[in-house]
Motif scaffolding. Structure first.
Motif, PDB file in Angstrom:
ATOM      1  N   ASP A 176      -9.206  52.930   4.143  1.00 54.27           N
ATOM      2  CA  ASP A 176     -10.345  52.375   3.410  1.00 54.27           C
ATOM      3  C   ASP A 176      -9.945  50.993   2.899  1.00 54.27           C
ATOM      4  O   ASP A 176      -8.986  50.869   2.116  1.00 54.27           O
ATOM      5  CB  ASP A 176     -10.700  53.328   2.252  1.00 54.27           C
ATOM      6  CG  ASP A 176     -11.954  52.895   1.504  1.00 54.27           C
ATOM      7  OD1 ASP A 176     -12.030  51.719   1.104  1.00 54.27           O
ATOM      8  OD2 ASP A 176     -12.847  53.746   1.303  1.00 54.27           O
ATOM      9  N   THR A 177     -10.654  49.956   3.346  1.00 56.89           N
ATOM     10  CA  THR A 177     -10.224  48.584   3.013  1.00 56.89           C
ATOM     11  C   THR A 177     -10.275  48.315   1.509  1.00 56.89           C
ATOM     12  O   THR A 177      -9.398  47.649   0.966  1.00 56.89           O
ATOM     13  CB  THR A 177     -11.076  47.522   3.756  1.00 56.89           C
ATOM     14  OG1 THR A 177     -12.458  47.754   3.472  1.00 56.89           O
ATOM     15  CG2 THR A 177     -10.843  47.578   5.259  1.00 56.89           C
ATOM     16  N   CYS A 178     -11.310  48.852   0.828  1.00 57.55           N
ATOM     17  CA  CYS A 178     -11.373  48.673  -0.635  1.00 57.55           C
ATOM     18  C   CYS A 178     -10.190  49.378  -1.297  1.00 57.55           C
ATOM     19  O   CYS A 178      -9.539  48.823  -2.183  1.00 57.55           O
ATOM     20  CB  CYS A 178     -12.704  49.214  -1.176  1.00 57.55           C
ATOM     21  SG  CYS A 178     -12.757  49.362  -2.976  1.00 57.55           S
ATOM     22  N   HIS A 179      -9.905  50.593  -0.843  1.00 59.91           N
ATOM     23  CA  HIS A 179      -8.840  51.370  -1.477  1.00 59.91           C
ATOM     24  C   HIS A 179      -7.458  50.731  -1.278  1.00 59.91           C
ATOM     25  O   HIS A 179      -6.681  50.646  -2.238  1.00 59.91           O
ATOM     26  CB  HIS A 179      -8.821  52.797  -0.926  1.00 59.91           C
ATOM     27  CG  HIS A 179     -10.066  53.575  -1.237  1.00 59.91           C
ATOM     28  ND1 HIS A 179     -10.261  54.863  -0.804  1.00 59.91           N
ATOM     29  CD2 HIS A 179     -11.178  53.251  -1.934  1.00 59.91           C
ATOM     30  CE1 HIS A 179     -11.445  55.295  -1.207  1.00 59.91           C
ATOM     31  NE2 HIS A 179     -12.028  54.329  -1.895  1.00 59.91           N
ATOM     32  N   VAL A 180      -7.141  50.305  -0.034  1.00 65.39           N
ATOM     33  CA  VAL A 180      -5.796  49.739   0.161  1.00 65.39           C
ATOM     34  C   VAL A 180      -5.649  48.422  -0.608  1.00 65.39           C
ATOM     35  O   VAL A 180      -4.585  48.135  -1.156  1.00 65.39           O
ATOM     36  CB  VAL A 180      -5.400  49.553   1.654  1.00 65.39           C
ATOM     37  CG1 VAL A 180      -5.240  50.880   2.354  1.00 65.39           C
ATOM     38  CG2 VAL A 180      -6.347  48.663   2.406  1.00 65.39           C
ATOM     39  N   HIS A 181      -6.727  47.643  -0.668  1.00 63.85           N
ATOM     40  CA  HIS A 181      -6.730  46.397  -1.450  1.00 63.85           C
ATOM     41  C   HIS A 181      -6.506  46.717  -2.930  1.00 63.85           C
ATOM     42  O   HIS A 181      -5.651  46.105  -3.591  1.00 63.85           O
ATOM     43  CB  HIS A 181      -8.069  45.689  -1.218  1.00 63.85           C
ATOM     44  CG  HIS A 181      -8.447  44.633  -2.204  1.00 63.85           C
ATOM     45  ND1 HIS A 181      -8.148  43.304  -2.010  1.00 63.85           N
ATOM     46  CD2 HIS A 181      -9.117  44.700  -3.374  1.00 63.85           C
ATOM     47  CE1 HIS A 181      -8.626  42.611  -3.027  1.00 63.85           C
ATOM     48  NE2 HIS A 181      -9.215  43.424  -3.876  1.00 63.85           N
ATOM     49  N   ASP A 182      -7.222  47.694  -3.441  1.00 65.94           N
ATOM     50  CA  ASP A 182      -7.057  48.086  -4.846  1.00 65.94           C
ATOM     51  C   ASP A 182      -5.682  48.724  -5.093  1.00 65.94           C
ATOM     52  O   ASP A 182      -5.174  48.711  -6.216  1.00 65.94           O
ATOM     53  CB  ASP A 182      -8.164  49.053  -5.270  1.00 65.94           C
ATOM     54  CG  ASP A 182      -9.512  48.359  -5.482  1.00 65.94           C
ATOM     55  OD1 ASP A 182      -9.675  47.222  -4.992  1.00 65.94           O
ATOM     56  OD2 ASP A 182     -10.393  48.950  -6.131  1.00 65.94           O
ATOM     57  N   ALA A 183      -5.097  49.305  -4.036  1.00 63.11           N
ATOM     58  CA  ALA A 183      -3.760  49.902  -4.166  1.00 63.11           C
ATOM     59  C   ALA A 183      -2.665  48.836  -4.146  1.00 63.11           C
ATOM     60  O   ALA A 183      -1.511  49.135  -4.456  1.00 63.11           O
ATOM     61  CB  ALA A 183      -3.526  50.910  -3.038  1.00 63.11           C
ATOM     62  N   GLY A 184      -3.025  47.599  -3.739  1.00 58.07           N
ATOM     63  CA  GLY A 184      -2.044  46.523  -3.763  1.00 58.07           C
ATOM     64  C   GLY A 184      -1.570  46.047  -2.404  1.00 58.07           C
ATOM     65  O   GLY A 184      -0.668  45.217  -2.323  1.00 58.07           O
ATOM     66  N   TYR A 185      -2.162  46.567  -1.323  1.00 58.50           N
ATOM     67  CA  TYR A 185      -1.830  46.069   0.015  1.00 58.50           C
ATOM     68  C   TYR A 185      -2.744  44.892   0.339  1.00 58.50           C
ATOM     69  O   TYR A 185      -3.935  44.936   0.056  1.00 58.50           O
ATOM     70  CB  TYR A 185      -2.021  47.165   1.074  1.00 58.50           C
ATOM     71  CG  TYR A 185      -1.031  48.305   0.968  1.00 58.50           C
ATOM     72  CD1 TYR A 185       0.262  48.177   1.461  1.00 58.50           C
ATOM     73  CD2 TYR A 185      -1.403  49.521   0.399  1.00 58.50           C
ATOM     74  CE1 TYR A 185       1.171  49.228   1.382  1.00 58.50           C
ATOM     75  CE2 TYR A 185      -0.507  50.582   0.315  1.00 58.50           C
ATOM     76  CZ  TYR A 185       0.779  50.427   0.808  1.00 58.50           C
ATOM     77  OH  TYR A 185       1.669  51.454   0.733  1.00 58.50           O
ATOM     78  N   SER A 186      -2.199  43.879   0.965  1.00 59.20           N
ATOM     79  CA  SER A 186      -2.989  42.679   1.253  1.00 59.20           C
ATOM     80  C   SER A 186      -3.757  42.823   2.564  1.00 59.20           C
ATOM     81  O   SER A 186      -3.200  43.191   3.596  1.00 59.20           O
ATOM     82  CB  SER A 186      -2.067  41.459   1.342  1.00 59.20           C
ATOM     83  OG  SER A 186      -2.814  40.348   1.803  1.00 59.20           O
ATOM     84  N   LEU A 187      -5.056  42.530   2.505  1.00 61.18           N
ATOM     85  CA  LEU A 187      -5.861  42.492   3.730  1.00 61.18           C
ATOM     86  C   LEU A 187      -5.876  41.085   4.313  1.00 61.18           C
ATOM     87  O   LEU A 187      -6.070  40.911   5.510  1.00 61.18           O
ATOM     88  CB  LEU A 187      -7.278  42.976   3.445  1.00 61.18           C
ATOM     89  CG  LEU A 187      -7.362  44.476   3.139  1.00 61.18           C
ATOM     90  CD1 LEU A 187      -8.715  44.820   2.552  1.00 61.18           C
ATOM     91  CD2 LEU A 187      -7.092  45.309   4.384  1.00 61.18           C
ATOM     92  N   ALA A 188      -5.662  40.080   3.455  1.00 61.98           N
ATOM     93  CA  ALA A 188      -5.556  38.711   3.952  1.00 61.98           C
ATOM     94  C   ALA A 188      -4.321  38.601   4.845  1.00 61.98           C
ATOM     95  O   ALA A 188      -4.320  37.896   5.844  1.00 61.98           O
ATOM     96  CB  ALA A 188      -5.476  37.732   2.792  1.00 61.98           C
ATOM     97  N   GLU A 189      -3.262  39.321   4.460  1.00 58.70           N
ATOM     98  CA  GLU A 189      -2.043  39.401   5.283  1.00 58.70           C
ATOM     99  C   GLU A 189      -2.040  40.743   6.008  1.00 58.70           C
ATOM    100  O   GLU A 189      -1.134  41.573   5.835  1.00 58.70           O
ATOM    101  CB  GLU A 189      -0.790  39.269   4.412  1.00 58.70           C
ATOM    102  CG  GLU A 189      -0.746  38.023   3.533  1.00 58.70           C
ATOM    103  CD  GLU A 189      -0.673  36.738   4.352  1.00 58.70           C
ATOM    104  OE1 GLU A 189      -0.117  36.771   5.463  1.00 58.70           O
ATOM    105  OE2 GLU A 189      -1.205  35.711   3.878  1.00 58.70           O
ATOM    106  N   LEU A 190      -3.068  40.959   6.820  1.00 56.02           N
ATOM    107  CA  LEU A 190      -3.272  42.269   7.447  1.00 56.02           C
ATOM    108  C   LEU A 190      -2.116  42.666   8.363  1.00 56.02           C
ATOM    109  O   LEU A 190      -1.752  43.845   8.439  1.00 56.02           O
ATOM    110  CB  LEU A 190      -4.601  42.269   8.216  1.00 56.02           C
ATOM    111  CG  LEU A 190      -5.052  43.592   8.826  1.00 56.02           C
ATOM    112  CD1 LEU A 190      -5.143  44.689   7.766  1.00 56.02           C
ATOM    113  CD2 LEU A 190      -6.401  43.428   9.520  1.00 56.02           C
ATOM    114  N   ASP A 191      -1.536  41.690   9.057  1.00 54.08           N
ATOM    115  CA  ASP A 191      -0.400  41.993   9.936  1.00 54.08           C
ATOM    116  C   ASP A 191       0.719  42.686   9.164  1.00 54.08           C
ATOM    117  O   ASP A 191       1.275  43.683   9.621  1.00 54.08           O
ATOM    118  CB  ASP A 191       0.164  40.697  10.553  1.00 54.08           C
ATOM    119  CG  ASP A 191      -0.508  40.352  11.870  1.00 54.08           C
ATOM    120  OD1 ASP A 191      -1.024  41.278  12.526  1.00 54.08           O
ATOM    121  OD2 ASP A 191      -0.506  39.169  12.228  1.00 54.08           O
TER     122      ASP A 191
END
Ligand code: FE
Ligand code: FE
Ligand code: ZN
Length: 276
Positions: A176-191
């Protein structure tokens, strides 16, 4: 081709969801198996399910996502709460046999103070009780934002659950993109994030993506979804997700706050931004 859809209401039955999906340009969708708060499920009408299966085949749908009630807690310290979760999950999996070959997603649970390790142990025990070799469904752990004592806030925690499940080939993950972002994983640095996922869990385990913007900053552990482009992740970064080589074949499902017209617009937008 981009496989994308959204969360739909199951109140008018199975075939009706398929027809609605077609109307809004979707080729997958998600639905709650029962009231999201976890009450009794309606009896299944086999004819209605059959009509949906025919529609899905005719229109080449990607796998659907059935979502468990989000109030279930197989990681609870209370044995009655755990028992209720076990029975509901087992019953849902029996019902999913009417729709073989699809996905069943659930929130791993909250340890409510016992610590993540104890909670993870209980989730594993539940999965080992309910998963049998004859099931035709892939069960997905959803990546969580880490609100309160939620388990699944890190790829490590999900890996620990997967490692403990005997019917391992029946298990996968929904990101879940919202969840991983809120968990602290970067989606801007998706790699980087997907490399971390691959190291811990393995990208072959990833079976679906919940495509949501977030109302809150990275690492906030909040879990409040925003419409695409109206949150802190943004349209460009979400377009990067649907186009990422490791993700672009997966079913994407919007869970943004929207009516059907809003979903149709977001689906059309994502289809425009997709590079085949
Ligand atoms: Fe969810
Ligand atoms: Fe989600
Ligand atoms: Zn959420």
């Amino acid at each position: 081709m981009l496989h994308i859809g959204c969360h739909l209401s199951a109140s008018k039955g199975f075939e009706a969801m398929g027809r609605t999906a077609l109307e809004i340009g979707a080729d997958t969708f998600q639905f709650f198996t029962r009231n999201p708060r976890g009450s009794r499920a309606k009896d299944i009408d086999p004819q209605d399910v059959q009509a949906l299966r025919q529609l899905l085949a005719e229109h080449h749908f990607a796998p659907l996502i059935a979502h468990a009630p989000y109030t279930l807690n197989p990681a609870s310290a209370d044995s009655k709460t755990r028992e209720f979760a076990r029975q509901t999950l087992a019953d849902d999996l029996q019902r999913m046999e009417y729709l073989p070959g699809n996905l069943y997603n659930f929130h791993p649970g909250s340890h409510v103070g016992q610590g993540a390790e104890a909670g993870i142990r209980l989730i594993i025990d539940t999965l080992n009780e309910i998963l049998t070799p004859d099931l035709h469904t892939t069960v997905l752990l959803e990546t969580m934002a880490g609100k309160g004592s939620e388990i699944g806030r890190s790829f490590e925690e999900l890996k620990q659950i997967l490692d403990g499940v005997k019917e391992n080939d029946k298990m996968g993950v929904c990101l879940d993109t919202c969840h991983v972002h809120d968990a602290g994983y970067s989606l801007a640095e998706l790699d980087d994030t997907l490399t971390a996922f691959d190291k811990q869990i393995g990208l072959s385990r990833l079976k679906a993506v919940h495509l949501n913007d977030s109302l809150n900053p990275p690492g906030s552990h909040k879990d409040r979804h925003a419409p695409i482009g109206q949150g802190t992740i943004g349209t460009e970064v979400l377009a990067g997700a649907i186009n990422h080589p490791a993700l672009k074949h997966l079913p994407f499902c919007l869970e943004t706050p929207n009516d059907l017209a809003g979903y149709a617009r977001e689906i059309a937008l994502m289809r425009r931004l997709y590079r085949p």
